[in-house]
Design an enzyme around this catalytic site. Structure first.
Site, mmCIF file in Angstrom:
data_model
loop_
_atom_site.group_PDB
_atom_site.id
_atom_site.type_symbol
_atom_site.label_atom_id
_atom_site.label_comp_id
_atom_site.label_asym_id
_atom_site.label_seq_id
_atom_site.Cartn_x
_atom_site.Cartn_y
_atom_site.Cartn_z
ATOM 1 N N ASP A 37 0.815 -1.213 0.000
ATOM 2 C CA ASP A 37 0.000 0.000 0.000
ATOM 3 C C ASP A 37 0.849 1.264 0.000
ATOM 4 O O ASP A 37 0.380 2.342 0.380
ATOM 5 C CB ASP A 37 -0.957 0.007 1.201
ATOM 6 C CG ASP A 37 -0.226 -0.082 2.527
ATOM 7 O OD1 ASP A 37 1.007 -0.275 2.517
ATOM 8 O OD2 ASP A 37 -0.887 0.048 3.582
ATOM 9 N N HIS A 245 24.508 3.970 -19.031
ATOM 10 C CA HIS A 245 23.382 4.157 -18.119
ATOM 11 C C HIS A 245 23.616 3.447 -16.788
ATOM 12 O O HIS A 245 22.667 3.005 -16.135
ATOM 13 C CB HIS A 245 22.081 3.661 -18.770
ATOM 14 C CG HIS A 245 21.648 4.506 -19.930
ATOM 15 N ND1 HIS A 245 20.770 4.062 -20.893
ATOM 16 C CD2 HIS A 245 21.977 5.769 -20.287
ATOM 17 C CE1 HIS A 245 20.578 5.017 -21.790
ATOM 18 N NE2 HIS A 245 21.298 6.061 -21.432
ATOM 19 N N ASP A 262 26.457 12.031 -13.809
ATOM 20 C CA ASP A 262 25.392 12.555 -14.673
ATOM 21 C C ASP A 262 24.174 12.727 -13.782
ATOM 22 O O ASP A 262 23.520 11.748 -13.411
ATOM 23 C CB ASP A 262 25.123 11.571 -15.812
ATOM 24 C CG ASP A 262 24.145 12.106 -16.853
ATOM 25 O OD1 ASP A 262 23.377 13.033 -16.534
ATOM 26 O OD2 ASP A 262 24.153 11.597 -17.985
ATOM 27 N N ASP A 273 20.180 18.908 -16.579
ATOM 28 C CA ASP A 273 20.846 17.658 -16.959
ATOM 29 C C ASP A 273 22.324 17.974 -17.195
ATOM 30 O O ASP A 273 22.678 18.546 -18.222
ATOM 31 C CB ASP A 273 20.180 17.098 -18.224
ATOM 32 C CG ASP A 273 20.712 15.727 -18.618
ATOM 33 O OD1 ASP A 273 21.579 15.188 -17.908
ATOM 34 O OD2 ASP A 273 20.250 15.207 -19.652
ATOM 35 N N HIS A 352 27.083 7.345 -28.873
ATOM 36 C CA HIS A 352 25.772 7.981 -28.703
ATOM 37 C C HIS A 352 25.734 9.339 -29.401
ATOM 38 O O HIS A 352 26.748 9.846 -29.885
ATOM 39 C CB HIS A 352 25.417 8.126 -27.217
ATOM 40 C CG HIS A 352 26.369 8.965 -26.409
ATOM 41 N ND1 HIS A 352 26.383 10.340 -26.448
ATOM 42 C CD2 HIS A 352 27.338 8.612 -25.515
ATOM 43 C CE1 HIS A 352 27.288 10.803 -25.614
ATOM 44 N NE2 HIS A 352 27.903 9.778 -25.052
ATOM 45 N N HIS A 356 20.013 16.202 -26.764
ATOM 46 C CA HIS A 356 18.571 15.967 -26.861
ATOM 47 C C HIS A 356 17.853 17.220 -26.379
ATOM 48 O O HIS A 356 18.428 18.075 -25.694
ATOM 49 C CB HIS A 356 18.156 14.749 -26.027
ATOM 50 C CG HIS A 356 18.634 14.788 -24.592
ATOM 51 N ND1 HIS A 356 18.018 15.546 -23.623
ATOM 52 C CD2 HIS A 356 19.679 14.182 -23.973
ATOM 53 C CE1 HIS A 356 18.650 15.386 -22.465
ATOM 54 N NE2 HIS A 356 19.673 14.567 -22.656
ATOM 55 N N HIS A 363 14.369 14.099 -21.612
ATOM 56 C CA HIS A 363 14.355 13.959 -23.068
ATOM 57 C C HIS A 363 13.035 14.560 -23.522
ATOM 58 O O HIS A 363 12.017 13.877 -23.612
ATOM 59 C CB HIS A 363 14.485 12.494 -23.479
ATOM 60 C CG HIS A 363 15.825 11.914 -23.161
ATOM 61 N ND1 HIS A 363 16.138 10.589 -23.342
ATOM 62 C CD2 HIS A 363 16.954 12.476 -22.673
ATOM 63 C CE1 HIS A 363 17.393 10.355 -22.979
ATOM 64 N NE2 HIS A 363 17.898 11.496 -22.561
ATOM 65 N N GLU A 392 26.454 16.977 -25.109
ATOM 66 C CA GLU A 392 27.102 16.002 -24.239
ATOM 67 C C GLU A 392 27.956 14.979 -24.990
ATOM 68 O O GLU A 392 27.644 13.792 -24.994
ATOM 69 C CB GLU A 392 26.051 15.270 -23.401
ATOM 70 C CG GLU A 392 24.881 14.698 -24.205
ATOM 71 C CD GLU A 392 23.903 13.933 -23.336
ATOM 72 O OE1 GLU A 392 24.345 13.066 -22.556
ATOM 73 O OE2 GLU A 392 22.699 14.210 -23.433
ATOM 74 N N TYR A 396 34.515 6.673 -24.177
ATOM 75 C CA TYR A 396 34.414 5.521 -23.276
ATOM 76 C C TYR A 396 35.357 4.434 -23.781
ATOM 77 O O TYR A 396 35.106 3.840 -24.836
ATOM 78 C CB TYR A 396 32.967 5.021 -23.228
ATOM 79 C CG TYR A 396 31.977 6.159 -23.096
ATOM 80 C CD1 TYR A 396 31.633 6.669 -21.856
ATOM 81 C CD2 TYR A 396 31.434 6.761 -24.234
ATOM 82 C CE1 TYR A 396 30.757 7.744 -21.744
ATOM 83 C CE2 TYR A 396 30.558 7.829 -24.140
ATOM 84 C CZ TYR A 396 30.229 8.321 -22.886
ATOM 85 O OH TYR A 396 29.366 9.390 -22.786
ATOM 86 N N ARG A 413 32.397 12.004 -19.939
ATOM 87 C CA ARG A 413 31.316 12.715 -20.626
ATOM 88 C C ARG A 413 31.226 14.101 -19.999
ATOM 89 O O ARG A 413 31.378 14.256 -18.776
ATOM 90 C CB ARG A 413 29.983 11.973 -20.495
ATOM 91 C CG ARG A 413 28.840 12.637 -21.254
ATOM 92 C CD ARG A 413 27.635 11.707 -21.446
ATOM 93 N NE ARG A 413 27.000 11.281 -20.222
ATOM 94 C CZ ARG A 413 27.091 10.042 -19.718
ATOM 95 N NH1 ARG A 413 27.829 9.121 -20.332
ATOM 96 N NH2 ARG A 413 26.481 9.724 -18.591
ATOM 97 N N GLU A 415 28.592 17.366 -20.130
ATOM 98 C CA GLU A 415 27.251 17.725 -20.618
ATOM 99 C C GLU A 415 26.793 19.045 -20.008
ATOM 100 O O GLU A 415 26.908 19.257 -18.808
ATOM 101 C CB GLU A 415 26.249 16.628 -20.248
ATOM 102 C CG GLU A 415 24.817 16.921 -20.643
ATOM 103 C CD GLU A 415 23.874 15.805 -20.227
ATOM 104 O OE1 GLU A 415 22.756 15.749 -20.779
ATOM 105 O OE2 GLU A 415 24.246 15.003 -19.343
#
Length: 446
Positions: A37, A245, A262, A273, A352, A356, A363, A392, A396, A413, A415
């Site tokens: 619940d 991710h 990130d 972001d 990648h 975005h 996104h 970004e 890697y 990275r 960004e």
């Protein structure tokens, strides 16, 4: 929340004008059970919120176009007993007055009123396909009206996705939205700076955990007034940074590793972001510095292409050009730049896109290509003032036979959130430090 009634009313009026006829029905998100619940923290539907500014669950907005345009809110009843348990509710009367609707009713009256308003309408705008129970309810209304055909009642013969109209609206941010996004960006930037200072402080230990750094982000988000993280934070040290991710956030920080974070926050629905990468011990190794400065140069090249009349893919192409040449110079890729681009060998290290849309969703809504273009292979839409996006690029480098060991497990990275202006762009997240010199300086402040 300081509700900007004028802003939300203007959005509803603009959508009604774009419909020209028919009605639109947009529900908010349902509450979700976490277990037994207990519920997940509630988050409204972005399309619904964009039109209303209303945050309560069990709500629907209905817009009527045509000769007698109006906006109607359906929401929960005022209920003092439930408020004792669950918190404040506006109720229909207060919601109508506070949020500037023409009419407002109990959510319990939705079926009755919708059937009256939907009858004989030429067109229905809704968002089918996201929630099966909502889809079934809409189809139930349609079937009820179709069953009355012999009585002269008709159902809309045209159903359109209201999100298509709203996506284009949401793509261009108003001054009200831009102000919120600047605030969200500043909160997130301060959290990234705090993380660097925390890792570089006297009480840092080589075996510190990723989740301890994540806790510093949450502390800063909430301390500065954000309502929630905008997404699940990525706090990835060492090899974990090479997983795009990664979000387990439960590994130890090792001396000599890089830490990729990130993370962004949500302020009154609007997301920031940011990604930053920095050394756990406060000092880049020569190889780490070379790769980092390559990614930073790629980002600078990309940001230089965020301006009116650049097409959407121009920042990505600029970043890729810099990265590929760097991979060749570092002997991670072999051959000419054109050959590496054509073969796609660079994807071993950069797999990648470079950005975005950003707004109410991380996104965010909006098309990336012009559907009306004759050239379907290269029909990227042009950037225009008041669009907001991320930039970004990354690198890697996983262990592999064709990779020198000195590069293994370097994941970087960088960004930022960027607003297209009339003359170029504004980096909303500029307060988050990112040069090698600034990172090492802030981490040396012990």
């Amino acid at each position: 929340m300081n509700i900007n009634v004028t802003e939300f009313k203007a959005r509803r009026q603009k959508l009604i004008a774009s419909m020209s006829e028919g009605i639109a029905i947009i529900p908010t998100a349902p509450e979700a059970i976490r277990n037994r619940d207990s519920h997940y923290p509630y988050r409204f539907d972005s399309y619904f919120y964009y039109l209303t500014g209303f945050k309560e669950p069990e709500s629907v907005v209905l817009l009527v176009a045509g000769d007698n345009p109006k906006s109607i809110l359906f929401c929960r009843d005022k209920d003092i007993e439930r408020e004792i348990w669950d918190g404040f509710r506006f109720g229909a009367d207060a919601a109508r007055e506070t949020f500037g609707f023409d009419e407002a009713y109990s959510i319990n009256e939705l079926d009755t009123i919708v059937l009256k308003l939907l009858a004989n309408q030429p067109k229905l705008y809704c968002s089918l396909g996201e929630n099966t129970s909502w889809d079934a309810r809409v189809m139930g209304w349609m079937n009820t009206l179709r069953a009355q055909a012999r009585s002269g009642v008709s159902a809309p013969d045209n159903i359109s996705d209201v999100r298509k109209l709203m996506d284009e609206m949401r793509l261009f941010k108003s001054p009200f939205e831009i102000d919120l996004m600047r605030q969200s960006a500043n909160i997130a930037a301060s959290a990234h700076n705090r993380a660097m200072q925390y890792v570089g402080s006297n009480f840092t230990r080589p075996n510190m955990m990723e989740y301890e750094i994540e806790a510093e982000f949450l502390h800063e988000f909430y301390r500065k007034g954000a309502q929630a993280p905008a997404y699940t934070s990525i706090v990835a040290s060492g090899a974990n940074a090479c997983t795009l991710h990664y979000n387990a956030n439960n590994a130890k920080l090792n001396n000599g590793d890089l830490l990729l974070i990130d993370a962004g926050c949500e302020l009154e629905g609007y997301a920031s972001d940011i990604t930053r990468t920095f050394p756990v011990n406060g000092k880049f190794t020569p190889v780490q510095k070379d790769v980092y400065e390559l990614v930073l140069a790629a980002q600078a090249a990309a940001i230089s292409q965020v301006k009116p009349q650049s097409h959407w893919n121009a920042p990505h192409e600029a970043a890729l050009d810099v990265l590929v040449q760097g991979f060749i110079d570092m002997k991670l890729c072999k051959g000419s730049k054109d050959a590496v681009l054509e073969s796609g060998d660079y994807r071993q290290f950069y797999m990648h896109r470079t950005g975005h849309w950003l707004g109410l969703d991380v996104h965010d809504a909006g098309e990336y290509k012009e559907s009306k273009s004759k050239d379907k292979l290269d029909n990227w839409r042009m950037l225009e003032p008041n669009m907001t996006l991320t930039v970004e690029p990354g690198c890697y480098i996983r262990p592999a036979d064709n990779v020198p060991e000195a590069f293994w497990n370097i994941g970087i990275r960088i960004e930022d959130d960027v607003l297209v202006t009339h003359n170029g762009c504004e980096v909303l997240t500029k307060n988050a430090v990112k040069t090698v010199a600034d990172i090492e300086a802030i981490m040396a402040n012990r």
